[in-house]
Design a protein around this motif. Structure first.
Motif, PDB file in Angstrom:
ATOM      1  N   ILE A  42      30.888   8.492 -26.680  1.00 33.61           N
ATOM      2  CA  ILE A  42      29.743   8.713 -27.555  1.00 33.61           C
ATOM      3  C   ILE A  42      28.502   8.707 -26.663  1.00 33.61           C
ATOM      4  O   ILE A  42      28.132   7.688 -26.093  1.00 33.61           O
ATOM      5  CB  ILE A  42      29.646   7.617 -28.625  1.00 33.61           C
ATOM      6  N   ASP A  43      27.885   9.881 -26.530  1.00 32.35           N
ATOM      7  CA  ASP A  43      26.792  10.045 -25.576  1.00 32.35           C
ATOM      8  C   ASP A  43      25.456   9.745 -26.240  1.00 32.35           C
ATOM      9  O   ASP A  43      24.983  10.498 -27.089  1.00 32.35           O
ATOM     10  CB  ASP A  43      26.801  11.471 -25.035  1.00 32.35           C
ATOM     11  N   GLN A  44      24.858   8.628 -25.829  1.00 28.29           N
ATOM     12  CA  GLN A  44      23.529   8.282 -26.347  1.00 28.29           C
ATOM     13  C   GLN A  44      22.445   8.483 -25.289  1.00 28.29           C
ATOM     14  O   GLN A  44      21.308   8.065 -25.483  1.00 28.29           O
ATOM     15  CB  GLN A  44      23.529   6.849 -26.856  1.00 28.29           C
ATOM     16  N   GLN A  45      22.810   9.133 -24.197  1.00 24.30           N
ATOM     17  CA  GLN A  45      21.804   9.548 -23.218  1.00 24.30           C
ATOM     18  C   GLN A  45      21.343  10.975 -23.516  1.00 24.30           C
ATOM     19  O   GLN A  45      20.158  11.247 -23.636  1.00 24.30           O
ATOM     20  CB  GLN A  45      22.349   9.467 -21.793  1.00 24.30           C
ATOM     21  N   HIS A  46      22.302  11.883 -23.626  1.00 24.88           N
ATOM     22  CA  HIS A  46      21.980  13.285 -23.888  1.00 24.88           C
ATOM     23  C   HIS A  46      22.520  13.750 -25.245  1.00 24.88           C
ATOM     24  O   HIS A  46      22.645  14.956 -25.476  1.00 24.88           O
ATOM     25  CB  HIS A  46      22.552  14.171 -22.776  1.00 24.88           C
ATOM     26  N   LEU A  66      40.967   5.500 -31.979  1.00 28.89           N
ATOM     27  CA  LEU A  66      40.490   6.085 -30.730  1.00 28.89           C
ATOM     28  C   LEU A  66      39.597   5.082 -29.993  1.00 28.89           C
ATOM     29  O   LEU A  66      38.527   4.723 -30.499  1.00 28.89           O
ATOM     30  CB  LEU A  66      39.681   7.349 -31.004  1.00 28.89           C
ATOM     31  N   PRO A  67      39.999   4.615 -28.825  1.00 29.58           N
ATOM     32  CA  PRO A  67      39.113   3.738 -28.054  1.00 29.58           C
ATOM     33  C   PRO A  67      37.864   4.496 -27.639  1.00 29.58           C
ATOM     34  O   PRO A  67      37.922   5.686 -27.317  1.00 29.58           O
ATOM     35  CB  PRO A  67      39.966   3.332 -26.851  1.00 29.58           C
ATOM     36  N   ALA A  68      36.732   3.802 -27.662  1.00 27.66           N
ATOM     37  CA  ALA A  68      35.450   4.469 -27.470  1.00 27.66           C
ATOM     38  C   ALA A  68      34.672   3.902 -26.296  1.00 27.66           C
ATOM     39  O   ALA A  68      34.543   2.693 -26.135  1.00 27.66           O
ATOM     40  CB  ALA A  68      34.607   4.358 -28.737  1.00 27.66           C
ATOM     41  N   ILE A  69      34.131   4.833 -25.502  1.00 27.73           N
ATOM     42  CA  ILE A  69      33.146   4.523 -24.477  1.00 27.73           C
ATOM     43  C   ILE A  69      31.797   5.011 -24.997  1.00 27.73           C
ATOM     44  O   ILE A  69      31.712   6.099 -25.581  1.00 27.73           O
ATOM     45  CB  ILE A  69      33.488   5.221 -23.152  1.00 27.73           C
ATOM     46  N   VAL A  70      30.760   4.224 -24.808  1.00 23.74           N
ATOM     47  CA  VAL A  70      29.409   4.640 -25.169  1.00 23.74           C
ATOM     48  C   VAL A  70      28.599   4.812 -23.893  1.00 23.74           C
ATOM     49  O   VAL A  70      28.523   3.890 -23.074  1.00 23.74           O
ATOM     50  CB  VAL A  70      28.722   3.612 -26.091  1.00 23.74           C
ATOM     51  N   ARG A  71      28.026   6.001 -23.715  1.00 21.97           N
ATOM     52  CA  ARG A  71      27.082   6.180 -22.614  1.00 21.97           C
ATOM     53  C   ARG A  71      25.697   5.827 -23.126  1.00 21.97           C
ATOM     54  O   ARG A  71      25.143   6.511 -23.991  1.00 21.97           O
ATOM     55  CB  ARG A  71      27.091   7.603 -22.057  1.00 21.97           C
ATOM     56  N   VAL A  72      25.157   4.733 -22.606  1.00 20.34           N
ATOM     57  CA  VAL A  72      23.822   4.308 -23.020  1.00 20.34           C
ATOM     58  C   VAL A  72      22.777   5.173 -22.326  1.00 20.34           C
ATOM     59  O   VAL A  72      23.056   5.840 -21.322  1.00 20.34           O
ATOM     60  CB  VAL A  72      23.594   2.811 -22.705  1.00 20.34           C
ATOM     61  N   ALA A  73      21.560   5.135 -22.843  1.00 18.54           N
ATOM     62  CA  ALA A  73      20.504   5.978 -22.301  1.00 18.54           C
ATOM     63  C   ALA A  73      20.028   5.516 -20.938  1.00 18.54           C
ATOM     64  O   ALA A  73      19.587   6.323 -20.110  1.00 18.54           O
ATOM     65  CB  ALA A  73      19.325   6.027 -23.280  1.00 18.54           C
ATOM     66  N   GLU A  74      20.113   4.201 -20.707  1.00 16.09           N
ATOM     67  CA  GLU A  74      19.630   3.646 -19.435  1.00 16.09           C
ATOM     68  C   GLU A  74      20.253   2.281 -19.220  1.00 16.09           C
ATOM     69  O   GLU A  74      20.924   1.733 -20.104  1.00 16.09           O
ATOM     70  CB  GLU A  74      18.104   3.540 -19.445  1.00 16.09           C
ATOM     71  N   LEU A  79      20.450  -2.310 -25.020  1.00 10.72           N
ATOM     72  CA  LEU A  79      21.242  -1.173 -25.464  1.00 10.72           C
ATOM     73  C   LEU A  79      22.730  -1.404 -25.207  1.00 10.72           C
ATOM     74  O   LEU A  79      23.580  -1.050 -26.035  1.00 10.72           O
ATOM     75  CB  LEU A  79      20.790   0.095 -24.733  1.00 10.72           C
ATOM     76  N   ILE A  80      23.039  -1.997 -24.070  1.00  7.35           N
ATOM     77  CA  ILE A  80      24.434  -2.262 -23.706  1.00  7.35           C
ATOM     78  C   ILE A  80      25.058  -3.259 -24.671  1.00  7.35           C
ATOM     79  O   ILE A  80      26.149  -3.040 -25.213  1.00  7.35           O
ATOM     80  CB  ILE A  80      24.512  -2.759 -22.255  1.00  7.35           C
ATOM     81  N   ILE A  91      31.325   0.735 -21.741  1.00  7.26           N
ATOM     82  CA  ILE A  91      29.936   1.177 -21.622  1.00  7.26           C
ATOM     83  C   ILE A  91      29.805   1.964 -20.334  1.00  7.26           C
ATOM     84  O   ILE A  91      30.196   1.497 -19.259  1.00  7.26           O
ATOM     85  CB  ILE A  91      28.945   0.005 -21.602  1.00  7.26           C
ATOM     86  N   MET A  92      29.276   3.174 -20.451  1.00  5.48           N
ATOM     87  CA  MET A  92      28.994   4.015 -19.297  1.00  5.48           C
ATOM     88  C   MET A  92      27.501   3.993 -19.036  1.00  5.48           C
ATOM     89  O   MET A  92      26.701   4.136 -19.976  1.00  5.48           O
ATOM     90  CB  MET A  92      29.465   5.443 -19.571  1.00  5.48           C
TER      91      MET A  92
END
Length: 250
Positions: A42-46, A66-74, A79-80, A91-92
């Protein structure tokens, strides 16, 4: 405790295909699960949407298994922590430049004594039968992105950090950093890609990579990456929409 699909697959050297989301729509996650994808980012950066969209997506992901990775904005502890509390397993973090950046990121993902994560896993605890606090550090995934020249230069130090569970290689940003142009097929990018995968194996760190399309993804499958993302939901929709419109007029 829920199944740890990422670590189990890596142990078995079994590839996971990752669906990379930018629309961040819960219904789309249900369709992705039905289509047979293994995990999501789940992309929360772009990507679109804020915390409300994130919670909806994580709810749908749990319902679909579905296991989920979240890309934080920074690289931000607030946020993490928010994404982890809402139920993200991984967390990415983008734009890691130094080992100090990576360490600060890991400390935000992990509870004490390794980290500084604050207590409050309101959704993350739902699948847990036992003590979430004592097991979470071994289940959550800290995934710094290797997409800058700084991260590439500090690769050994980053991979050697306790709590770095996975890294994500970003060919697009690496190509800009190394060549000054957007060229994921550049020899410099291929060399960096091979280095990152080799070092991940050496340090026993899971390796995720983003592929713009199927043509770029196929050799990555052969190379043995643990997790391969193939395009994004926006790209899939755009391509399918154009092909459907074209087919209707021929």
């Amino acid at each position: 405790m829920p199944q740890d699909r990422f670590r189990q697959a890596a142990k078995e050297r079994r590839l996971l295909f990752n669906a990379w989301l930018t629309f961040n729509a819960p219904f789309l996650i249900e369709l992705i699960g039905e289509a047979g994808w293994d995990c999501i980012t789940i992309d929360q950066q772009h990507g679109l949407g804020g915390n409300e969209a994130l919670v909806g997506c994580l709810t749908a992901a749990r319902a679909c298994g579905l296991p989920a990775i979240v890309r934080v904005a920074e690289n931000d502890a607030g946020l993490i922590g928010r994404a982890l509390d809402a139920g993200a397993q991984g967390i990415m973090c983008p734009l890691i430049e130094t080992v100090e950046d990576a360490d600060a990121f890991v400390r935000a993902v992990k509870f004490p004594p390794r980290g500084l994560r604050s207590w409050g896993p309101y959704r993350a605890r739902l699948d847990y039968d036992g003590d979430y606090f004592t097991t979470a550090n071994g289940f959550t995934i800290a995934c710094p992105q290797i997409e800058t020249k700084g991260a590439l230069d500090a690769l050994d130090e980053i991979l050697g950090l306790e709590g770095v569970d996975m890294v994500c290689f970003g060919p697009n940003d690496i190509s800009v950093a190394l060549t000054g142009r957007l060229d994921i097929w550049a020899p410099e990018v291929k060399e960096a890609r091979e280095l990152v995968l080799r070092k991940c194996r050496e340090f026993d760190v899971m390796a995720l990579i983003f592929a713009n399309d199927v043509d770029y993804a196929k050799p990555l499958v052969a190379e043995g990456w643990d997790v391969v993302a193939v395009g994004t939901d926006a790209g899939w929709f755009s391509k399918a929409a154009a092909e459907t419109r074209r087919a209707a007029t021929t």
